[in-house]
Write an enzyme that holds these catalytic residues in place. Structure first.
Site, mmCIF file in Angstrom:
data_model
loop_
_atom_site.group_PDB
_atom_site.id
_atom_site.type_symbol
_atom_site.label_atom_id
_atom_site.label_comp_id
_atom_site.label_asym_id
_atom_site.label_seq_id
_atom_site.Cartn_x
_atom_site.Cartn_y
_atom_site.Cartn_z
ATOM 1 N N GLY A 48 35.051 37.388 52.340
ATOM 2 C CA GLY A 48 34.671 38.087 50.529
ATOM 3 C C GLY A 48 34.932 39.682 50.642
ATOM 4 N N HIS A 49 35.011 40.317 52.010
ATOM 5 C CA HIS A 49 35.122 41.177 51.258
ATOM 6 C C HIS A 49 35.383 42.400 52.471
ATOM 7 C CE1 HIS A 49 31.996 45.473 51.173
ATOM 8 N NE2 HIS A 49 31.828 44.838 49.929
ATOM 9 N N PHE A 50 36.724 42.771 52.282
ATOM 10 C CA PHE A 50 37.690 42.179 50.475
ATOM 11 C C PHE A 50 38.796 41.614 51.206
ATOM 12 C CE2 PHE A 50 35.611 46.232 49.800
ATOM 13 C CZ PHE A 50 34.884 45.320 48.184
#
Length: 147
Positions: A48-50
């Site tokens: 999720g990052h990124f």
């Protein structure tokens, strides 16, 4: 003094996915420590990052430095497994360059002082000898609570 991952795990309570130090390359009791984190695409935070542009979160770089400092304090002052580490402050945090999968994060911490059980470190993190992050870190130890 050097420590491999097995020796680190005997001292730190952290485990996957939150154990963020793979090796201690140098430890001089009461002075300084150098630790290493091998950053891989398999780290869960990269999902999720990124997406499409993986970057290690700055807060986890700080946490990795703190874990290196924790190993230092535990060994230097022979702190037992009945104690737990508490962060008490982060000052002057700066992030200079992104840390990406494939990087080797090398963290240098210098003990500034230790008074009444409060450890104060100056930490610097490097990738390929380039400064990527720095911060002054403070932590203490307290007995584990039962319950």
């Amino acid at each position: 003094m050097t420590l491999d991952i097995n020796e680190i795990m005997k001292r730190l309570p952290h485990r996957y996915p939150f154990l963020l130090v793979d090796r201690i390359e140098e430890l001089v009791k009461g002075e300084r420590v150098v630790g290493v984190k091998n950053v891989t695409i398999n780290e869960p935070f990269f999902q999720g990052h990124f997406p499409g542009h993986p970057v290690m979160p700055g807060v986890l770089i700080i946490e990795a430095m703190a874990q290196v400092g924790g190993v230092f304090a535990i060994i230097s002052d022979e702190i037992g497994s009945d104690m737990v580490t508490y962060f008490t402050g982060i000052d002057k945090a700066r992030f200079r360059k992104p840390v990406r999968p494939g990087d080797v994060l090398r963290m240098h911490l210098e003990l500034l002082n230790c008074k009444r059980g409060l450890y104060c470190f100056r930490g610097k993190a490097y990738v390929d000898d380039k400064l990527v992050a720095e911060a002054d870190l403070k932590a203490t130890f307290a007995p584990k609570e039962n319950g």
